[in-house]
Design an enzyme around this catalytic site. Structure first.
Site, PDB file in Angstrom:
ATOM      1  N   GLY A 129      -6.447  -7.466  -5.271  1.00  0.00           N
ATOM      2  CA  GLY A 129      -5.816  -7.465  -3.824  1.00  0.00           C
ATOM      3  C   GLY A 129      -4.657  -6.702  -3.770  1.00  0.00           C
ATOM      4  O   GLY A 129      -4.063  -6.299  -2.490  1.00  0.00           O
ATOM      5  N   LYS A 132       0.217  -1.659  -9.726  1.00  0.00           N
ATOM      6  CA  LYS A 132       0.257  -2.958  -9.073  1.00  0.00           C
ATOM      7  C   LYS A 132       1.343  -2.839  -7.856  1.00  0.00           C
ATOM      8  O   LYS A 132       2.430  -2.473  -8.137  1.00  0.00           O
ATOM      9  CB  LYS A 132       0.763  -4.035 -10.270  1.00  0.00           C
ATOM     10  N   GLY A 164      -0.750  -6.633  -0.250  1.00  0.00           N
ATOM     11  CA  GLY A 164      -0.830  -5.633  -1.359  1.00  0.00           C
ATOM     12  C   GLY A 164       0.113  -5.048  -1.942  1.00  0.00           C
ATOM     13  O   GLY A 164       0.053  -4.090  -2.719  1.00  0.00           O
ATOM     14  N   ASP A 213      -9.548 -15.377 -14.239  1.00  0.00           N
ATOM     15  CA  ASP A 213      -9.275 -14.212 -13.678  1.00  0.00           C
ATOM     16  C   ASP A 213      -7.997 -13.806 -14.588  1.00  0.00           C
ATOM     17  O   ASP A 213      -7.827 -12.422 -14.334  1.00  0.00           O
ATOM     18  CB  ASP A 213      -9.052 -14.075 -12.244  1.00  0.00           C
TER      19      ASP A 213
END
Length: 469
Positions: free
Chosen positions: A89, A105, A118, A240
């Site tokens: 995301g 990132k 984001g 995850d």
């Protein structure tokens, strides 16, 4: 552009349903605040001497030649609850160089952002930079930090904060959740492609799903034992956040313990203590069971697959315990295995928990037999230490060298990390630079960095850590 990155992007050649091609969002005024030149050399990067160029590329404002930016699809169990709506995301994979992923990132929204912006703010970016490089220096398999860039933009969380982008490097970003999402969608074509890609990239000697599971289990068992041996608490061991490669990934609310207690929790979102220090071995077994479930559709005989996978999962606790015992033997100077060693180790840990002894400093002090200074009730420590000293006299080799190699003098203590972040937000990167220098050689005598080995005072103590998303 003088910067050259030797991209060869195998993930971008996988079926399109595994990712979304997506470019990072440019930022206002990128400024490079940290760059890992040694790691850049490992990746085969050249032309890394122009800071402006590095800032433009590693903020996402300029896409370098050969990059194929994409956001990866995955799902996962978060605190035990299935969430099918995940994916990168706020992270964008630029591509691969010399067998490593290069990922930004905080590079802007992606098709998987949901309601997020984001972006990342400076604190978590510097935190991950310091923690991941500290873990690497400690010898722990981990993602790495290549660059940190201020964006010149504000990020809004509870208040306005300075924005930043981290460049993360990993042998891959394939997660347990990457397999889970394809299995949940019954996408056998995608699952098979991911399986074959994973074997090629990480486990070339594996020949089938059972081999893959066993190989991942072996790496995860060793990783968790390594975490335990240095007092590390990941804080958010969702599927995850569990890398197939066996690397530590996603430094969110992670922390190193100061005072030892097996139930220690720092993560602000772990309200039930699911991911407490002592629970990490059980949780990784649970995560591997979810991977096994996701691999079942690849087996022609699924009943036989379930039996084989079950045997592997049931064998994992013993693997973790074996690795844990080997590492903790070394921490108390034992190179050989004898009956009673585990009782000796757990006796010390119990005493440490009862008296709130500092985890890192207690084990390091064993090197020169001064660990009694870490205990309020010193006679109780001496009762433990007498049979330990007797045991050391029976050891071949150099037990002190064994302990020195197993017990770091310096870790990335929570209060020092927080102090570093506060200084950086105010424009002072001196504590960041000093911390990075000190943590690069954690097993050496700290010398001029001895203040960084001090546990926090009561008003410095960090009670909670945060994801920073």
């Amino acid at each position: 552009m003088s910067l050259h990155i030797p991209f060869d992007n195998s993930y971008a050649r996988l079926p399109a349903q595994l990712f979304a091609s997506h470019a990072p969002t440019p930022v206002a005024t990128p400024r490079l605040v940290a760059f890992n030149h040694a790691l850049a050399a490992t990746l085969g990067l050249t032309g890394t001497d122009e800071e402006d160029t590095l800032a433009q590329v590693f903020s996402g404002s300029v896409i370098p030649p050969g990059a194929e930016p994409l956001a990866q699809l995955y799902a996962g169990h978060q605190f035990g609850h299935w969430n099918p709506n995940l994916g990168d995301g706020r992270a964008i994979l630029l591509g691969e160089a010399n067998g490593y992923d290069i990922q930004l990132k905080g590079a802007g929204r992606t098709p998987y952002s949901r309601s997020g912006d984001g972006r990342a703010w400076l604190g978590p970016v510097l935190r991950e930079y310091v923690l991941s490089e500290a873990m690497h220096a400690l010898g722990v398999p981990t993602t790495r930090a290549l660059a940190a860039v201020e964006t010149g933009e504000e990020v809004f969380r509870e208040t306005a904060l300075p924005g930043a982008v981290l460049t993360r490097v990993a042998t891959s970003h394939i997660r347990v959740g990457t397999f889970q999402i394809l299995a949940a969608r019954q996408d056998i074509t995608g699952l098979q492609a991911l399986f074959e890609h994973t074997l090629t990239r990480h486990f070339p000697d594996a020949t089938g799903p059972v081999d893959l599971l066993d190989a991942v289990i072996a790496r995860q068992a060793e990783l968790i034992a390594h975490w335990m041996s240095i007092g590390f608490i990941h804080g958010v061991m969702n599927t995850d956040n569990c890398a197939i490669s066996g690397e530590t990934i996603d430094y969110g609310p992670c922390a190193f313990m100061d005072s030892y207690h097996p139930n220690t929790v720092f993560s602000s979102i772990d309200r039930q203590g699911r991911y407490a220090y002592a629970n990490q071995p059980d949780i990784v077994v649970w995560n591997m069971a979810q991977l096994a479930t996701a691999l079942v559709p690849l087996m022609p005989d699924q009943d036989a697959a379930i039996k084989a996978f079950t045997r592997s999962i049931h064998a994992m606790p013993a693997l973790i315990h074996h690795s844990w015992l080997r590492r903790f033997r070394a921490k108390i100077g034992l190179n050989t295995a004898r009956d009673g060693d585990e009782t000796l180790i757990t006796g010390l840990l119990t005493l440490m928990a009862q008296q709130g002894a500092d985890f890192t400093n207690t084990f390091r002090a064993l090197v020169n037999d001064s660990a009694g200074d870490q205990f309020v009730d010193r006679p109780a420590y001496e009762d433990w230490a007498r049979p330990w000293r007797d045991r050391l006299e029976q050891e071949p080799g150099d037990p002190q060298a064994t302990m020195r190699a197993a017990n770091p003098a310096l870790i990335a203590r929570n209060h020092r990390v927080e102090q570093m972040i506060q200084a950086a937000v105010a424009g002072d990167y001196t504590p960041f630079t000093r911390l990075m220098t000190a943590l690069a050689t954690p097993y050496d005598a700290p010398g001029a960095f001895s203040d960084l080995a001090r546990p926090p005072s009561e008003d410095e103590r960090v009670q909670r850590t945060f994801c920073g998303t």
